[in-house]
Design a protein around this motif. Structure first.
Motif, mmCIF file in Angstrom:
data_model
loop_
_atom_site.group_PDB
_atom_site.id
_atom_site.type_symbol
_atom_site.label_atom_id
_atom_site.label_comp_id
_atom_site.label_asym_id
_atom_site.label_seq_id
_atom_site.Cartn_x
_atom_site.Cartn_y
_atom_site.Cartn_z
ATOM 1 N N LEU A 16 40.599 37.349 29.151
ATOM 2 C CA LEU A 16 41.997 37.472 29.541
ATOM 3 C C LEU A 16 42.079 37.924 30.982
ATOM 4 O O LEU A 16 41.247 38.683 31.446
ATOM 5 N N ALA A 17 43.086 37.480 31.678
ATOM 6 C CA ALA A 17 43.292 37.957 33.039
ATOM 7 C C ALA A 17 43.739 39.400 33.009
ATOM 8 O O ALA A 17 44.541 39.801 32.186
ATOM 9 N N ALA A 18 43.203 40.211 33.958
ATOM 10 C CA ALA A 18 43.515 41.633 33.966
ATOM 11 C C ALA A 18 44.881 41.920 34.539
ATOM 12 O O ALA A 18 45.393 43.018 34.417
ATOM 13 N N GLY A 19 45.499 40.969 35.208
ATOM 14 C CA GLY A 19 46.750 41.250 35.885
ATOM 15 C C GLY A 19 47.919 41.440 34.948
ATOM 16 O O GLY A 19 48.919 42.034 35.320
ATOM 17 N N GLN A 20 47.847 40.960 33.698
ATOM 18 C CA GLN A 20 48.975 41.084 32.812
ATOM 19 C C GLN A 20 48.908 42.391 32.043
ATOM 20 O O GLN A 20 47.865 42.988 31.870
ATOM 21 N N ALA A 21 50.063 42.873 31.567
ATOM 22 C CA ALA A 21 50.083 44.074 30.761
ATOM 23 C C ALA A 21 49.480 43.768 29.400
ATOM 24 O O ALA A 21 49.685 42.701 28.848
ATOM 25 N N GLY A 160 39.931 42.776 30.680
ATOM 26 C CA GLY A 160 38.708 43.228 31.324
ATOM 27 C C GLY A 160 38.768 44.618 31.902
ATOM 28 O O GLY A 160 37.744 45.298 32.027
ATOM 29 N N ALA A 161 39.960 45.075 32.278
ATOM 30 C CA ALA A 161 40.079 46.414 32.848
ATOM 31 C C ALA A 161 39.891 47.499 31.794
ATOM 32 O O ALA A 161 39.496 48.623 32.105
ATOM 33 N N TYR A 298 40.320 43.870 42.319
ATOM 34 C CA TYR A 298 39.655 42.802 41.560
ATOM 35 C C TYR A 298 40.545 42.287 40.421
ATOM 36 O O TYR A 298 41.430 42.990 39.936
ATOM 37 N N THR A 299 40.260 41.071 39.994
ATOM 38 C CA THR A 299 40.710 40.604 38.684
ATOM 39 C C THR A 299 39.554 40.850 37.719
ATOM 40 O O THR A 299 38.382 40.710 38.078
ATOM 41 N N TRP A 300 39.906 41.192 36.488
ATOM 42 C CA TRP A 300 38.901 41.625 35.525
ATOM 43 C C TRP A 300 38.987 40.753 34.268
ATOM 44 O O TRP A 300 40.079 40.440 33.801
ATOM 45 N N LYS A 301 37.845 40.380 33.753
ATOM 46 C CA LYS A 301 37.848 39.623 32.505
ATOM 47 C C LYS A 301 36.683 40.051 31.622
ATOM 48 O O LYS A 301 35.613 40.449 32.105
#
Length: 452
Positions: A16-21, A160-161, A298-301
């Motif tokens: 999953l993309a880390a940018g979303q809640a 990912g976060a 960063y983006t985290w996955k």
């Protein structure tokens, strides 16, 4: 470079993309905590091959100070086999890229693999709060946590976060003092010792007075003060840090006292890929404790969950029977001493966001499922080359009911040097009997210390 890892389980571990809640997990998912999952989210069962056993938590025992890691049964075991350059292909799917590079580069580098033990346990209150967090705690973006109290925030991670925050917020005692001995090891094996004393208070992961993280509210989870005592050219340097959730002014606050200036001042550079004071560029601030920085660059996955050979139950190299001269060798540690075991790890990849800057374009983290401790990190530069490799030697601490890494090593592939940190062999282990008032971790307090 970016190898796809097979998932051990189903949709739970989808990338999953880390940018979303993140959404809180369902009550049905959370109900598995303490049943098929341990109270902090690891799989209770062993693997099908029997090479990873079921979780068997070790009861609490031992003093809270003066306790070097040891386990007579484990420490007396012999290796099952040894991985070398000659046979590494046989084990490649269970090796980090960093370990594969070390095996390829050095004929005398090896990994002694021992029987796997899963003994790490946590205080009952931490486990209770972790189970509650599963259905109440959430994350906004990468750095803002909401409705999280005391325990691991994300025992069943979705982004990912979240595994990284489990590492950052894990229980380590109410407060500790530790000796942090560091060495920059030259190509010929020579090194100079830097001795640091660190005082840390954990206002979030507390049993006596657990903290609650709220979006837009108080997000402080750690107070830290380090004092360099040797060598003379660095002695008297202090670093004060208040770590908080959030970014920018809402995140980390830091101060630096330099003996040359004789005053303490705000230090916004105590962040990210700025070199830690006194390491001559061999450790960035966000590499302390394997990773401790803000996540926003960063983006985290979550790549998946995987069986890997990682440093574990490393009592020998963390104990007081091994001297630094025994541990250090040219180009890498004395590999007769480290212990490696097969464990399930979360593989998390961080990719630099467009417009952001950092020495590392990509970072791949390997996080132990039982302790949420980062055991290794592959660090890639902006040319997509493996630039550094971080190795954290996990120890189980039944006196605290916790786990940590002692020592931590950063291999620099460009120079052939390596950096050892968090070693205490020739000093004292963690003292978890200490108590600090919040006023201790303030700039005026540090200024007074320097004039005594």
């Amino acid at each position: 470079m970016r190898k796809q890892y097979a998932l051990l389980t189903g949709a739970l571990f989808l990338t999953l993309a880390a940018g979303q809640a993140s959404a809180k997990v369902s009550a049905e998912e959370a109900a598995q905590l303490g049943k098929t999952l341990t109270p902090v989210g690891a799989e209770k069962a062993g693997n099908k091959d029997g090479t990873i056993p079921a979780w068997e938590p070790e009861p609490q025992h031992g003093a809270l100070s003066g306790e070097f890691p040891h386990n007579d049964k484990i420490d007396g075991e012999k290796p099952l086999f040894t991985i070398t350059k000659a046979n590494m292909a046989k084990y490649a799917d269970k090796l980090t890229e960093g370990h594969k590079k070390l095996l390829s580069m050095y004929d005398d580098y090896k990994m002694n693999v021992y029987p796997t033990h899963r003994l790490v346990d946590w205080p009952a209150k931490i486990k209770e709060m972790t189970i509650k967090n599963a259905t109440t705690c959430s994350i906004q973006g990468t750095d803002v946590l909401d409705n999280c109290t005391g325990g691991f925030p994300f025992p069943i991670p979705k982004t990912g976060a979240e595994p990284i925050w489990n590492h950052k917020l894990k229980w380590r005692g109410e407060a500790v003092t530790r000796y942090n001995n560091q060495m920059i090891v030259q190509l010929n094996g020579d090194y100079q010792l830097t001795k640091i004393i660190e005082d840390v208070k954990f206002p979030y992961a507390s049993i006596k007075d657990p903290g609650t993280l709220k979006a837009g509210g108080n997000g402080e989870f750690l107070e830290y003060l380090s004092h360099v005592v040797a060598p003379p050219r660095l002695a008297g340097t202090y670093i004060l840090v208040h770590d908080k959730t959030g970014t920018g002014a809402d995140g980390r606050a830091a101060w630096l006292y330099s003996p040359g200036l004789k005053r303490i001042r705000r230090a916004p550079t105590v962040c990210c890929d700025n070199p830690y004071e006194g390491t001559d560029g061999h450790q960035f601030y966000d590499q302390v404790d394997m990773f401790n920085g803000v996540l926003e660059r960063y983006t985290w996955k979550i790549v998946g969950k995987k069986e890997m050979y990682i440093p574990y139950d490393s009592n020998k190299i963390a104990g007081n029977t091994v001297k630094y001269k025994d541990l250090v060798r040219p180009r890498h540690l004395n590999q007769d001493l480290p212990r490696y075991e097969l464990h399930r790890v979360w593989v998390v990849e961080a990719t630099l966001r467009p417009g952001m800057s950092h020495t590392f374009k990509t970072r791949r983290f390997y996080i132990d499922e039982d302790s949420w401790t980062i055991a290794a990190v592959d660090d890639y530069d902006n040319r997509d080359q493996l630039f550094q490799f971080q190795e954290g030697h996990i120890i189980n601490a039944p006196n605290l009911q916790a786990a940590t890494t002692v020592p931590e090593v950063i291999y620099h592939f460009d120079s052939g040097r390596y950096f050892i940190t968090a070693a205490w062999n020739e000093d004292k282990p963690i003292d978890a009997t200490v108590h600090f008032n919040d006023s201790y971790f303030t700039a005026p307090s540090v200024q007074k210390m320097t004039t005594r």
